[in-house]
Write a protein that holds these residues in place. Structure first.
Motif, PDB file in Angstrom:
ATOM      1  N   ARG A 105       0.839  -1.208   0.000  1.00 30.65           N
ATOM      2  CA  ARG A 105       0.000   0.000   0.000  1.00 30.65           C
ATOM      3  C   ARG A 105       0.872   1.254   0.000  1.00 30.65           C
ATOM      4  O   ARG A 105       0.594   2.218  -0.720  1.00 30.65           O
ATOM      5  CB  ARG A 105      -0.933  -0.006   1.207  1.00 30.65           C
ATOM      6  N   ALA A 106       1.920   1.235   0.805  1.00 27.98           N
ATOM      7  CA  ALA A 106       2.812   2.394   0.853  1.00 27.98           C
ATOM      8  C   ALA A 106       3.494   2.597  -0.490  1.00 27.98           C
ATOM      9  O   ALA A 106       3.633   3.735  -0.962  1.00 27.98           O
ATOM     10  CB  ALA A 106       3.849   2.195   1.958  1.00 27.98           C
TER      11      ALA A 106
ATOM     12  N   LYS B 176       2.318   1.730  -3.473  1.00 25.29           N
ATOM     13  CA  LYS B 176       1.319   2.248  -4.410  1.00 25.29           C
ATOM     14  C   LYS B 176       1.075   3.734  -4.170  1.00 25.29           C
ATOM     15  O   LYS B 176       0.937   4.514  -5.122  1.00 25.29           O
ATOM     16  CB  LYS B 176       0.011   1.461  -4.282  1.00 25.29           C
ATOM     17  N   THR B 177       1.053   4.110  -2.904  1.00 21.76           N
ATOM     18  CA  THR B 177       0.883   5.527  -2.576  1.00 21.76           C
ATOM     19  C   THR B 177       2.057   6.335  -3.100  1.00 21.76           C
ATOM     20  O   THR B 177       1.877   7.412  -3.688  1.00 21.76           O
ATOM     21  CB  THR B 177       0.738   5.706  -1.050  1.00 21.76           C
ATOM     22  N   LEU B 178       3.264   5.835  -2.918  1.00 20.85           N
ATOM     23  CA  LEU B 178       4.453   6.534  -3.427  1.00 20.85           C
ATOM     24  C   LEU B 178       4.428   6.614  -4.953  1.00 20.85           C
ATOM     25  O   LEU B 178       4.794   7.643  -5.529  1.00 20.85           O
ATOM     26  CB  LEU B 178       5.726   5.825  -2.952  1.00 20.85           C
ATOM     27  N   GLN B 179       4.005   5.535  -5.601  1.00 19.32           N
ATOM     28  CA  GLN B 179       3.919   5.547  -7.064  1.00 19.32           C
ATOM     29  C   GLN B 179       2.896   6.578  -7.540  1.00 19.32           C
ATOM     30  O   GLN B 179       3.140   7.310  -8.508  1.00 19.32           O
ATOM     31  CB  GLN B 179       3.543   4.160  -7.583  1.00 19.32           C
ATOM     32  N   LEU B 180       1.768   6.659  -6.836  1.00 20.94           N
ATOM     33  CA  LEU B 180       0.747   7.646  -7.187  1.00 20.94           C
ATOM     34  C   LEU B 180       1.267   9.055  -6.981  1.00 20.94           C
ATOM     35  O   LEU B 180       1.051   9.945  -7.831  1.00 20.94           O
ATOM     36  CB  LEU B 180      -0.515   7.398  -6.347  1.00 20.94           C
ATOM     37  N   LEU B 181       1.970   9.280  -5.853  1.00 18.58           N
ATOM     38  CA  LEU B 181       2.544  10.599  -5.606  1.00 18.58           C
ATOM     39  C   LEU B 181       3.585  10.968  -6.656  1.00 18.58           C
ATOM     40  O   LEU B 181       3.637  12.109  -7.135  1.00 18.58           O
ATOM     41  CB  LEU B 181       3.180  10.654  -4.214  1.00 18.58           C
TER      42      LEU B 181
ATOM     43  N   THR C 145       1.772  11.875  -9.833  1.00 16.98           N
ATOM     44  CA  THR C 145       1.155  13.194  -9.687  1.00 16.98           C
ATOM     45  C   THR C 145       2.215  14.280  -9.804  1.00 16.98           C
ATOM     46  O   THR C 145       2.022  15.300 -10.480  1.00 16.98           O
ATOM     47  CB  THR C 145       0.436  13.292  -8.328  1.00 16.98           C
TER      48      THR C 145
END
Length: 101
Positions: A80-81, A83-88, A91
């Motif tokens: 999850r972390a 995926k969050t970093l990849q999304l950030l 962005t």
């Protein structure tokens, strides 16, 4: 000797001191009984040590299993972390590309 044949290794043959083959055989028989008692004692000691080792290994395996049950939960948190970093990162790249154009 009959008792030894039936499994009782604790009683030795009573010998009267003499200088003949019967006395020699009796002494050899008593030594054989002592050797057999020593072997049995060694086997019992080794069996006890092996049982202690098995118990320690079992405890270690149980402990490892308990700790390993937390691994999938940790991996999911890391996923999850990530995926969050990849999304950030995506962005951030989009923002940069908008600013450059």
């Amino acid at each position: 000797m009959k008792q030894a044949a039936e499994g009782n290794l604790s009683d030795e043959v009573n010998l009267k001191l003499s200088n003949d083959e019967i006395y020699d055989i009796g002494q050899a028989f008593n030594r054989m009984l002592q050797n057999m008692r020593d072997i049995i004692m060694t086997i019992e000691e080794n069996t006890n040590k092996a049982n202690e080792c098995v118990l320690q290994i079992s405890n270690l395996a149980d402990n490892a299993f308990r700790h390993s049950s937390h691994i999938p939960k940790q991996l999911m948190k890391y996923q999850r972390a990530l995926k969050t970093l990849q999304l950030l990162l995506k962005t951030q790249q989009n923002l940069l590309s908008m600013c450059l154009f």
